[in-house]
Design a protein around this motif. Structure first.
Motif, PDB file in Angstrom:
ATOM      1  N   TYR A 409       0.850  -1.193   0.000  1.00 40.33           N
ATOM      2  CA  TYR A 409       0.000   0.000   0.000  1.00 40.33           C
ATOM      3  C   TYR A 409       0.887   1.245   0.000  1.00 40.33           C
ATOM      4  CZ  TYR A 409       1.044  -0.846   4.945  1.00 40.33           C
ATOM      5  OH  TYR A 409       1.687  -1.125   6.129  1.00 40.33           O
ATOM      6  N   ILE A 421     -11.197   1.901  -2.824  1.00 40.00           N
ATOM      7  CA  ILE A 421     -11.023   0.457  -2.977  1.00 40.00           C
ATOM      8  C   ILE A 421     -12.353  -0.285  -2.815  1.00 40.00           C
ATOM      9  CG2 ILE A 421      -8.636   0.528  -2.197  1.00 40.00           C
ATOM     10  CD1 ILE A 421      -9.619  -0.537   0.522  1.00 40.00           C
ATOM     11  N   TRP A 428     -15.454  -4.349   0.505  1.00 35.71           N
ATOM     12  CA  TRP A 428     -14.052  -4.740   0.283  1.00 35.71           C
ATOM     13  C   TRP A 428     -13.878  -6.222   0.600  1.00 35.71           C
ATOM     14  CZ3 TRP A 428     -10.410  -6.555   3.872  1.00 35.71           C
ATOM     15  CH2 TRP A 428      -9.122  -6.672   3.373  1.00 35.71           C
ATOM     16  N   ARG A 432      -8.698  -4.999  -3.871  1.00 35.46           N
ATOM     17  CA  ARG A 432      -7.752  -3.895  -4.039  1.00 35.46           C
ATOM     18  C   ARG A 432      -6.654  -4.285  -5.026  1.00 35.46           C
ATOM     19  NH1 ARG A 432      -3.205  -2.100  -1.023  1.00 35.46           N
ATOM     20  NH2 ARG A 432      -3.340  -3.918   0.328  1.00 35.46           N
ATOM     21  N   GLN A 448      -4.970   5.580  -3.401  1.00 34.69           N
ATOM     22  CA  GLN A 448      -6.035   4.739  -2.888  1.00 34.69           C
ATOM     23  C   GLN A 448      -6.836   5.497  -1.829  1.00 34.69           C
ATOM     24  OE1 GLN A 448      -3.876   1.322  -1.525  1.00 34.69           O
ATOM     25  NE2 GLN A 448      -3.901   0.329  -3.534  1.00 34.69           N
TER      26      GLN A 448
END
Length: 494
Positions: A409, A421, A428, A432, A448
């Protein structure tokens, strides 16, 4: 030092006061640097002279978090870790935190915050140069609710005044210096039946005619010419056919310039100048060509205003408007690049003025919903992936830290924005993307984010204000945003 020796040392401290040089950490480089900082701070004396000149520089959307990102970016550009880098305004001796909310908004907009800074009152979201008694968009409510702007106040004191921005000059923050409107969106056109006020572009030219704005440099050319008029770069305007505020300004004796070469040739002898360098906002610093930088515009404005103001001095507002726009796009790379350009403008203003007679105030109007992820090692590229801490050294290991989904990330993220995301069809669930360092460092990378939005939002936390010069020491503690006006006004009137 053994436990027995440490205990004996602490017992000695309880009886007698040890000097800093006698502490066991006295030889540490960090300790010595802090002692040097303390020594410099102890030398400071408040300046209570009158401020001949007042300059406020506003980096739109550059709250404490965004400023942190720009600090790392700037330091890493110079080959360092970044976090220990010192930006020009971070050397200023006076500092406070500022509450940014609007009267009717916990999370503020730039019209309300700009009005607070430039008039000394808090007001509603989306309005300029008026108090909170207006209703946004309702022209009938403006009468009797207009308030004086700092440019108008300083003009009455005999000072020259100017506004510089990388945004459209009719945008919220620059317009807060001269405009009175029930809606910041009235940049070039008013709704039918609105006769109680002029549009914002017209108000700028009115201000130049009245002498309350002497120098205006920025973007927004389209708002000054009609839809049947072609500008110097082959683009049409947005005003009604036949309307040409640029021609009106030139008839008033205002110099008009539209590119960097024109500005370089313009007079700085006090003759009013209108610079409109783009159809809409000026370019991001990463793409800038054919138009002056924020530092160059700042230098030009200071020279021209100094000539016009003479012994009475000047007031100047400078805005880095595109810092805000980059964050709205969740594009951290351009946010920090324009933040660095803002810091260069601060350095320019500082170099061209005297601390003895010039109050310089540096602040932001609000923050964005920016966040910083993970436990990243020193030297992690602020625009890239978070890298693991090296327990055996200082610099990061070069290995990306991984989240619970097994993916890396970026250091910078946003709490909302176009890079969300989350997906419309599900929550989620490992969806991602597996981002590479190369992708993260691309200039067009969209950071993001969590909550899906087409445009990332402001946030409501405090921002910092830095200051130096006469009466700068009044900016301390945690302040309401409108107090900044009162400090600048006080400094100029003592």
């Amino acid at each position: 030092m053994t436990f027995k020796h440490t205990l004996a040392f602490l017992m000695t401290l309880s009886v007698t006061s040890a000097t800093a040089e006698e502490l066991p950490q006295a030889g540490n480089a960090w300790f010595k640097a802090a002692q040097d900082t303390l020594a410099e701070t102890l030398k400071q004396q408040p300046n209570t002279d009158t401020a001949k000149n007042v300059i406020i520089l506003i980096s739109d959307g550059n709250g404490v978090g965004s400023n942190y990102a720009t600090r790392l970016y700037s330091g890493q550009l110079e080959g360092g870790y970044g976090d220990d880098y010192v930006q020009p305004f971070e050397t200023f001796p006076n500092l406070a935190l500022v509450k940014t909310y609007n009267v009717n908004a916990q999370t503020p907009d730039s019209a309300g915050t700009g009005t607070a800074i430039m008039t000394g009152i808090k007001t509603n979201s989306g309005v300029l140069g008026v108090n909170e008694n207006v209703r946004r968009g309702d022209c009938t409510t403006i009468v009797g609710n207009e308030v004086a702007t700092l440019n108008e106040v300083m003009t009455d004191m005999g000072k020259a005044t100017g506004v510089v921005s990388t945004a459209r000059l009719t945008h919220a923050t620059p317009a807060s210096g001269y405009a009175h409107t029930v809606d910041r969106r009235f940049e070039y056109k008013l709704p039918e039946g609105c006769t109680q006020q002029a549009d914002i572009a017209t108000q700028l030219i009115d201000a130049m005619e009245a002498g309350t704005i002497d120098i205006a440099l920025g973007g927004g050319r389209r708002n000054f010419i009609g839809k049947d008029i072609t500008d110097e770069e082959g683009r049409k305007g947005k005003r009604a056919k036949g309307e040409n505020l640029i021609a009106r300004a030139e008839r008033l004796g205002v110099q008009y310039v539209w590119d960097d070469m024109g500005m370089a040739l313009a007079k700085t002898d006090g003759t009013p100048v209108l610079g409109l360098f783009e159809r809409s906002h000026m370019m991001y610093e990463t793409e800038r060509t054919g138009e002056p930088s924020l530092a160059e515009m700042t230098a030009f404005a200071i020279k021209a205003l100094s000539a016009k103001g003479g012994d009475q001095g000047f007031f100047l507002q400078v805005e880095a408007g595109r810092v805000d726009h980059a964050s709205h796009a969740s594009n951290a790379a351009r946010m920090v690049a324009d933040g660095k350009a803002f810091a260069d403008a601060v350095a320019m203003a500082d170099a061209l003025t005297d601390d003895g007679d010039t109050l310089i105030v540096v602040t932001a109007d609000h923050e964005h919903a920016v966040a910083f992820n993970g436990y990243c090692g020193r030297g992690t590229n602020i625009l890239g992936l978070c890298m693991e801490i090296d327990d055996a050294g200082v610099e990061h290991t070069g290995e990306p830290a991984l989240a619970k989904d097994g993916k890396p990330y970026t250091v910078i993220g946003y709490l909302n924005g176009p890079g969300s995301i989350l997906r419309k069809d599900r929550n989620w669930n490992g969806g991602r993307p597996d981002l590479t360092q190369e992708e993260a460092l691309d200039i067009d990378n969209v950071q993001q984010a969590l909550i899906p939005r087409s445009s990332e939002t402001h946030s409501g936390e405090d921002v910092a204000v830095y200051a130096k010069g006469p009466w700068a020491h009044l900016l301390e503690g945690t302040l309401e945003q409108n107090v900044i006006f009162h400090v600048m006004y006080h400094a100029a009137t003592q």
